[in-house]
Write an enzyme that holds these catalytic residues in place. Sequence first.
Site, PDB file in Angstrom:
ATOM      1  N   HIS A 185      35.412  34.097  30.295  1.00 51.50           N
ATOM      2  CA  HIS A 185      35.008  32.964  31.131  1.00 51.50           C
ATOM      3  C   HIS A 185      36.151  32.624  32.062  1.00 51.50           C
ATOM      4  O   HIS A 185      37.324  32.720  31.691  1.00 51.50           O
ATOM      5  CB  HIS A 185      34.680  31.738  30.257  1.00 51.50           C
ATOM      6  CG  HIS A 185      33.849  30.731  30.969  1.00 51.50           C
ATOM      7  ND1 HIS A 185      34.392  29.815  31.821  1.00 51.50           N
ATOM      8  CD2 HIS A 185      32.515  30.523  30.990  1.00 51.50           C
ATOM      9  CE1 HIS A 185      33.429  29.065  32.330  1.00 51.50           C
ATOM     10  NE2 HIS A 185      32.278  29.474  31.842  1.00 51.50           N
ATOM     11  N   ASP A 218      26.419  32.590  27.101  1.00 51.27           N
ATOM     12  CA  ASP A 218      25.365  33.617  27.160  1.00 51.27           C
ATOM     13  C   ASP A 218      25.319  34.506  25.933  1.00 51.27           C
ATOM     14  O   ASP A 218      24.371  35.269  25.765  1.00 51.27           O
ATOM     15  CB  ASP A 218      25.575  34.478  28.410  1.00 51.27           C
ATOM     16  CG  ASP A 218      25.341  33.663  29.662  1.00 51.27           C
ATOM     17  OD1 ASP A 218      26.288  33.480  30.436  1.00 51.27           O
ATOM     18  OD2 ASP A 218      24.217  33.161  29.824  1.00 51.27           O
TER      19      ASP A 218
HETATM   20  C1  SDX Z   1      28.492  31.865  33.006  1.00 49.60           C
HETATM   21  O1  SDX Z   1      31.657  29.235  35.716  1.00 49.60           O
HETATM   22  C2  SDX Z   1      30.873  28.846  34.807  1.00 49.60           C
HETATM   23  O2  SDX Z   1      30.986  27.771  34.271  1.00 49.60           O
HETATM   24  C3  SDX Z   1      29.772  29.814  34.443  1.00 49.60           C
HETATM   25  C4  SDX Z   1      28.904  29.404  33.264  1.00 49.60           C
HETATM   26  C5  SDX Z   1      28.101  28.192  33.586  1.00 49.60           C
HETATM   27  O3  SDX Z   1      27.721  27.476  32.652  1.00 49.60           O
HETATM   28  O4  SDX Z   1      27.753  27.994  34.771  1.00 49.60           O
HETATM   29  O5  SDX Z   1      29.716  29.136  32.140  1.00 49.60           O
HETATM   30  C6  SDX Z   1      27.895  30.508  32.918  1.00 49.60           C
HETATM   31  O6  SDX Z   1      28.420  32.462  34.045  1.00 49.60           O
HETATM   32  C7  SDX Z   1      29.209  32.421  31.806  1.00 49.60           C
HETATM   33  C8  SDX Z   1      29.839  33.820  32.079  1.00 49.60           C
HETATM   34  C9  SDX Z   1      28.734  34.865  31.926  1.00 49.60           C
HETATM   35  N1  SDX Z   1      29.227  36.185  32.349  1.00 49.60           N
HETATM   36  C10 SDX Z   1      29.469  37.130  31.442  1.00 49.60           C
HETATM   37  O7  SDX Z   1      29.416  36.986  30.222  1.00 49.60           O
HETATM   38  C11 SDX Z   1      29.839  38.478  32.061  1.00 49.60           C
HETATM   39  C12 SDX Z   1      31.011  39.074  31.290  1.00 49.60           C
HETATM   40  N2  SDX Z   1      32.208  38.279  31.569  1.00 49.60           N
HETATM   41  C13 SDX Z   1      32.970  38.622  32.693  1.00 49.60           C
HETATM   42  O8  SDX Z   1      32.552  39.502  33.646  1.00 49.60           O
HETATM   43  C14 SDX Z   1      34.111  37.693  33.063  1.00 49.60           C
HETATM   44  O9  SDX Z   1      34.709  37.291  31.907  1.00 49.60           O
HETATM   45  C15 SDX Z   1      33.753  36.490  33.913  1.00 49.60           C
HETATM   46  C16 SDX Z   1      33.016  36.904  35.135  1.00 49.60           C
HETATM   47  C17 SDX Z   1      32.926  35.549  33.126  1.00 49.60           C
HETATM   48  C18 SDX Z   1      35.054  35.799  34.304  1.00 49.60           C
HETATM   49  O10 SDX Z   1      35.716  36.661  35.149  1.00 49.60           O
HETATM   50  P1  SDX Z   1      37.178  36.312  35.746  1.00 49.60           P
HETATM   51  O11 SDX Z   1      37.639  34.978  35.318  1.00 49.60           O
HETATM   52  O12 SDX Z   1      37.118  36.606  37.214  1.00 49.60           O
HETATM   53  O13 SDX Z   1      38.083  37.318  34.980  1.00 49.60           O
HETATM   54  P2  SDX Z   1      38.332  38.803  35.445  1.00 49.60           P
HETATM   55  O14 SDX Z   1      37.042  39.442  35.812  1.00 49.60           O
HETATM   56  O15 SDX Z   1      39.422  38.783  36.461  1.00 49.60           O
HETATM   57  O16 SDX Z   1      38.863  39.483  34.083  1.00 49.60           O
HETATM   58  C19 SDX Z   1      40.232  39.329  33.689  1.00 49.60           C
HETATM   59  C20 SDX Z   1      40.506  40.541  32.762  1.00 49.60           C
HETATM   60  C21 SDX Z   1      40.160  41.894  33.425  1.00 49.60           C
HETATM   61  O17 SDX Z   1      40.932  42.873  32.784  1.00 49.60           O
HETATM   62  P3  SDX Z   1      42.401  43.315  33.435  1.00 49.60           P
HETATM   63  O18 SDX Z   1      42.185  43.516  34.911  1.00 49.60           O
HETATM   64  O19 SDX Z   1      43.299  42.132  33.125  1.00 49.60           O
HETATM   65  O20 SDX Z   1      42.769  44.566  32.678  1.00 49.60           O
HETATM   66  O21 SDX Z   1      39.659  40.451  31.612  1.00 49.60           O
HETATM   67  C22 SDX Z   1      38.784  41.563  31.599  1.00 49.60           C
HETATM   68  C23 SDX Z   1      38.751  42.113  33.003  1.00 49.60           C
HETATM   69  O22 SDX Z   1      38.398  43.507  33.006  1.00 49.60           O
HETATM   70  N3  SDX Z   1      37.470  41.056  31.185  1.00 49.60           N
HETATM   71  C24 SDX Z   1      36.650  41.686  30.356  1.00 49.60           C
HETATM   72  C25 SDX Z   1      35.554  40.822  30.192  1.00 49.60           C
HETATM   73  N4  SDX Z   1      35.737  39.712  30.926  1.00 49.60           N
HETATM   74  C26 SDX Z   1      36.931  39.870  31.542  1.00 49.60           C
HETATM   75  N5  SDX Z   1      36.739  42.911  29.742  1.00 49.60           N
HETATM   76  C27 SDX Z   1      35.696  43.242  28.950  1.00 49.60           C
HETATM   77  N6  SDX Z   1      34.603  42.453  28.743  1.00 49.60           N
HETATM   78  C28 SDX Z   1      34.502  41.247  29.334  1.00 49.60           C
HETATM   79  N7  SDX Z   1      33.442  40.475  29.132  1.00 49.60           N
END
Ligand code: SDX
Length: 429
Positions: free
Chosen positions: A306, A363
């Site tokens: 998140h 989720d």
């Molecule tokens: C919602 O904003 C809100 O409040 C949203 C929400 C709401 O109520 O409105 O809470 C609802 O959207 C919840 C989130 C649902 N999405 C997912 O579950 C999709 C999976 N999660 C991600 O894609 C990610 O965690 C996000 C999109 C939620 C957050 O992304 P960020 O903050 O931009 O973080 P990032 O993509 O820059 O990741 C940072 C690191 C990366 O690795 P490195 O580059 O450091 O090596 O963490 C890794 C990412 O690859 N990473 C994950 C991961 N989430 C982040 N690796 C594996 N699995 C994951 N789920």
Amino acid sequence: MSQTARLTVGDTEVELPVVQGSEGERAVDIRHLRERTGLVTLDPGFANTGSCKSAITFVDGERGVLRYRGIPIEQFEQSPNFVEVAWLLIFGRLPNGEEYDRFSQELTANANLDERMKHHFEGFPRSAPPMAILSAMINTLSCFHPEFFELEDSSQLEQAAARLISKVRTLAAYAYRNSRGLPYMYPNPRLPYVLNFLHMMFSLPYQPYEPPDVVRDALNLLLILHADHEQNCSTSTVRMVGSARANLFASCAAGVCALWGPLHGGANVEVLEMLETIHRGHMTPEEYVALAKGKEKKVRLMGFGHRVYKNFDPRATILRRAAERLFTELGVSDPLLDIARRLEEIALEDPYFVDRRLYPNVDFYSGIILRRLGIPTNMFTVVFAIGRLPGWIAHWREQSLDPDRRIARPRQVYVGETGLRYVPPEQRE
Ligand code: SDX
């Protein structure tokens, strides 16, 4: 603590005011930065940028705290009532008896659609994504309510909110019924909000759908937990569109489009598909987690991570309890819930997730509950939109009442070509 921030760039030094929120969070107010320094800020994804002041929802990502108008969400868990939480978010406090009755009556009276709107559903392919239908039909709804294009006062906002919050259920249910070739079920004015939605989704003309209380409570709670989440992607979209003085319906239709994204509201669908992939034996939970850690395949452990929560998303904790309560009271088990628990166990012990502070989010468990309620996977994000609608309306209203409101128009840093000239077609390579 200092109420100013000093910025020095070359020979220029400016002092910028620091504002403090009611929970102690602080922000540098940069609204005069460009005029005083010629500088803009750059913040991809706005991870460090506050777009507004808001009194609706507070999220503390470090401590895993979520409060609606100051009330911790855990306090809605016992006798969940989505309608009163919708009022709380939009109008700033829990409704008194008269307000609750009036709003409930408005929701009941406005559940039906203009008969002409039904023909629109037949115009969509059976396979049309329900989120495409929902965003289109919310805009279509506005064509039947031009009186709400300009909302002059709180009473008008209440009426417009009641129509949107009530009819969004009917739009969702009719999109589902049309996709299955089922007859539309008229809303039943004797049923409360959630049961009326389930009635329109699952009743048949000769067989009413009457679920047990545990189903009613599970869906009320799930909608409450999705109702608002401060400046998330879809709510920021609603604010962005509303800042141009676009009407409430158009702004919420835009919110639906943003929520559709798999990184946002679409994640609950991806979680179910992930769990089903594992359940079908295509891979073990351990293998899937290993895949999500690798970068080559761009696979993520959906429902984990998140932008704000760097601790447990409190909604995930509550939904896990709700899923276990639902299955226990229904006397059923679900292999997907067992797989989800296993994935959580593995990830929470894996340095990749621990070091990046990736925990289950809203989720991760919501889809398991929705599947048990009989909601098809492609309708999960639609149910998320039904839950989030009061939050969108609350933020649209708060922005419309904000004396500081301006049309949202971010700046950029241009990195394209410079100093080119027009080349006539015959001279081009
Ligand atoms: C919602 O904003 C809100 O409040 C949203 C929400 C709401 O109520 O409105 O809470 C609802 O959207 C919840 C989130 C649902 N999405 C997912 O579950 C999709 C999976 N999660 C991600 O894609 C990610 O965690 C996000 C999109 C939620 C957050 O992304 P960020 O903050 O931009 O973080 P990032 O993509 O820059 O990741 C940072 C690191 C990366 O690795 P490195 O580059 O450091 O090596 O963490 C890794 C990412 O690859 N990473 C994950 C991961 N989430 C982040 N690796 C594996 N699995 C994951 N789920």
